[in-house]
Design an enzyme around this catalytic site. Structure first.
Site, short mmCIF file in Angstrom:
data_model
loop_
_atom_site.label_atom_id
_atom_site.label_comp_id
_atom_site.label_asym_id
_atom_site.label_seq_id
_atom_site.Cartn_x
_atom_site.Cartn_y
_atom_site.Cartn_z
N LEU A 221 -1.59 -0.98 6.40
CA LEU A 221 -2.19 -2.27 6.05
C LEU A 221 -2.20 -2.38 4.54
O LEU A 221 -2.63 -1.45 3.86
CB LEU A 221 -3.66 -2.31 6.49
CG LEU A 221 -4.02 -2.68 7.92
CD1 LEU A 221 -5.53 -2.67 8.06
CD2 LEU A 221 -3.48 -4.06 8.29
N HIS A 222 -1.74 -3.48 4.00
CA HIS A 222 -1.85 -3.65 2.55
C HIS A 222 -1.93 -5.11 2.12
O HIS A 222 -2.21 -5.39 0.96
CB HIS A 222 -0.66 -3.00 1.84
CG HIS A 222 0.62 -3.78 1.97
ND1 HIS A 222 1.32 -3.84 3.14
CD2 HIS A 222 1.28 -4.54 1.07
CE1 HIS A 222 2.38 -4.61 2.96
NE2 HIS A 222 2.39 -5.04 1.72
N ARG A 223 -1.69 -6.05 3.03
CA ARG A 223 -1.64 -7.46 2.59
C ARG A 223 -3.03 -7.92 2.14
O ARG A 223 -4.03 -7.66 2.82
CB ARG A 223 -1.21 -8.38 3.72
CG ARG A 223 0.16 -8.08 4.16
CD ARG A 223 1.08 -9.25 4.28
NE ARG A 223 2.38 -8.69 4.55
CZ ARG A 223 3.37 -8.62 3.67
NH1 ARG A 223 3.24 -9.15 2.47
NH2 ARG A 223 4.50 -8.06 3.99
#
Ligand code: UD1
Length: 382
Positions: A221-223
């Site tokens: 997850l990084h957005r």
């Protein structure tokens, strides 16, 4: 002919590696040699986010480093443009080749065109339709300016045509990332999953659950849309720790942005203390490919991983409401399903995914030979 190609952030490295190899191969067989310079803008600079990929993918060291580093989007783009303008003035390339949709892609395509240098965009025509995504802005501007638009699939050709791009500028070459996947598959397959975990533990000495093939899940997850808001990120973390990690071991290579936000929102202790949830550093290319090859399930908001899951057949829950890569979705034959970031929707598709079989799919021209077609297209357009 002189080409400058540009990388800036992690997802660029696996796209440029095969292109550089295609140039090297061309130069050994053709009298018409291509002079090539690799520019690294420095957007990603941690060893695990950058150099590890140069090592894993055998990418020669960048010829020029712009050292741009972190910052707001305007700072990253502005500083890249200022530094890259000088590179263009000094080196006078015939072509600038940009890949993907990161800030380096935008900054260097704009700079090239303002200096009247031809620009080629590899991975052109992807559209999410979501203008709140920085990557969508980067794609739109880069494609509008580029002289040669090399697309990964036929849906992207349609997107470009709808925007009025002339046919003569578009070439369907396939997905260059899959060149890297095919080239590295064997090396990755030889790795032991347990060794991958041990060598990447974020917290030295953490417990590693017993792993068998197809009994674990992997997530990334990084957005900003998932990790930057507490009201979104907290229920997601609750679902992952309280449901997925109860069902099976869950491996989470943590992106620097996600880690910062977990700490900021007071969620860090919870993820660290959840049994069965193994926190990893950002992992290298082979390690990620190895985990993906035998995962029961992938949960991600990354574009590239949606594509890799499609080719490997790993059921993939894409934690986004839209995607610029519709070819990876079930309805187009791919392995991914859009689940957004609402836990009820995620839970429903999670249950469906648990009973899905691994089903590898290969979209047209995702055949491992895209880089050669990219170089041919540039030579033809020169
Ligand atoms: C960028 C790309 C995104 C891509 C992602 C993959 C843009 C607009 N976004 O997002 O498309 O999917 O990379 O990772 O270009 N940081 C470090 N070490 C690093 C790099 C970054 O600690 O080596 C920190 C930064 O200080 C920042 C955060 O991580 O706080 C985010 O980095 P940034 O490069 O701004 O964007 P990404 O979220 O990585």
């Amino acid at each position: 002919m002189k080409i400058i190609s540009v990388v800036g952030a992690r997802p660029n490295f696996m796209k440029i590696a095969p292109f550089i190899r295609a140039i090297e191969k061309h130069n050994t067989t053709s009298g018409n040699k291509v002079e090539h310079l690799l520019v690294h803008t420095g957007q990603h600079y941690d060893h695990q986010m950058s150099q590890k990929f140069f090592d894993d993918l055998n990418i020669p060291p960048a010829d020029i480093h712009l050292g741009v580093g972190s910052g707001t989007h305007a700072q990253q783009v502005g500083n890249t443009m200022i530094a890259f303008e000088k590179v263009i003035a000094d080196e006078k390339p015939d072509w600038v080749v940009v890949v993907g949709d990161v800030n380096a892609t935008l900054a260097c395509s704009v700079t090239a065109k303002k200096q009247h240098v031809k620009c080629c965009h590899i991975e052109a025509g992807l559209r999410s339709g979501d203008w709140t995504m920085p990557e969508e802005i980067n794609r739109l501007v880069t494609d509008r300016l580029s002289d040669l638009l090399l697309t990964p699939d036929t849906l992207s050709i349609e997107n470009l045509k709808k925007e009025g791009v002339e046919d003569s500028k578009i070439d369907f070459v396939g997905n260059i990332m899959i060149d890297t996947l095919e080239g590295q598959r064997e090396t990755a397959a030889a790795l032991e999953i347990r060794d991958v975990l041990v060598s990447n533990l974020l917290i030295e000495g953490s417990a590693i659950p017993s792993v068998t093939e197809e009994n674990y899940a992997v997530m990334t997850l990084h957005r900003p849309s998932n990790v930057d808001l507490k009201d979104i990120f907290t229920p997601l973390v609750d679902f992952l720790t309280g449901e997925v990690a109860i069902d099976m071991p869950l491996f989470w290579p943590i992106h620097p942005r996600a880690r910062k936000q977990l700490e900021l929102f007071g969620l860090w202790d919870k993820v660290v203390s959840t049994p069965n949830l193994v926190l990893l550093r950002p992992i290298g290319y082979h390690d990620m490919l190895r985990l993906n090859m035998n995962a029961k399930l992938f949960l991600t908001d990354s574009g590239g991983l949606q594509e890799e899951c499609t080719v490997l057949g790993t059921p993939c829950l894409t934690l986004r409401w839209n995607t610029e890569r519709p070819i990876t979705l079930y309805e187009h034959g791919g392995a991914s399903v859009l689940v957004g970031n609402n836990v009820e929707r995620i839970r429903e598709e999670y249950q469906n995914a648990l009973v899905k079989e691994r089903k590898p799919v290969r979209p047209e021209l995702w055949d491992g030979k895209t880089a050669e077609r990219c170089l041919e297209a540039i030579l033809k357009a020169s």
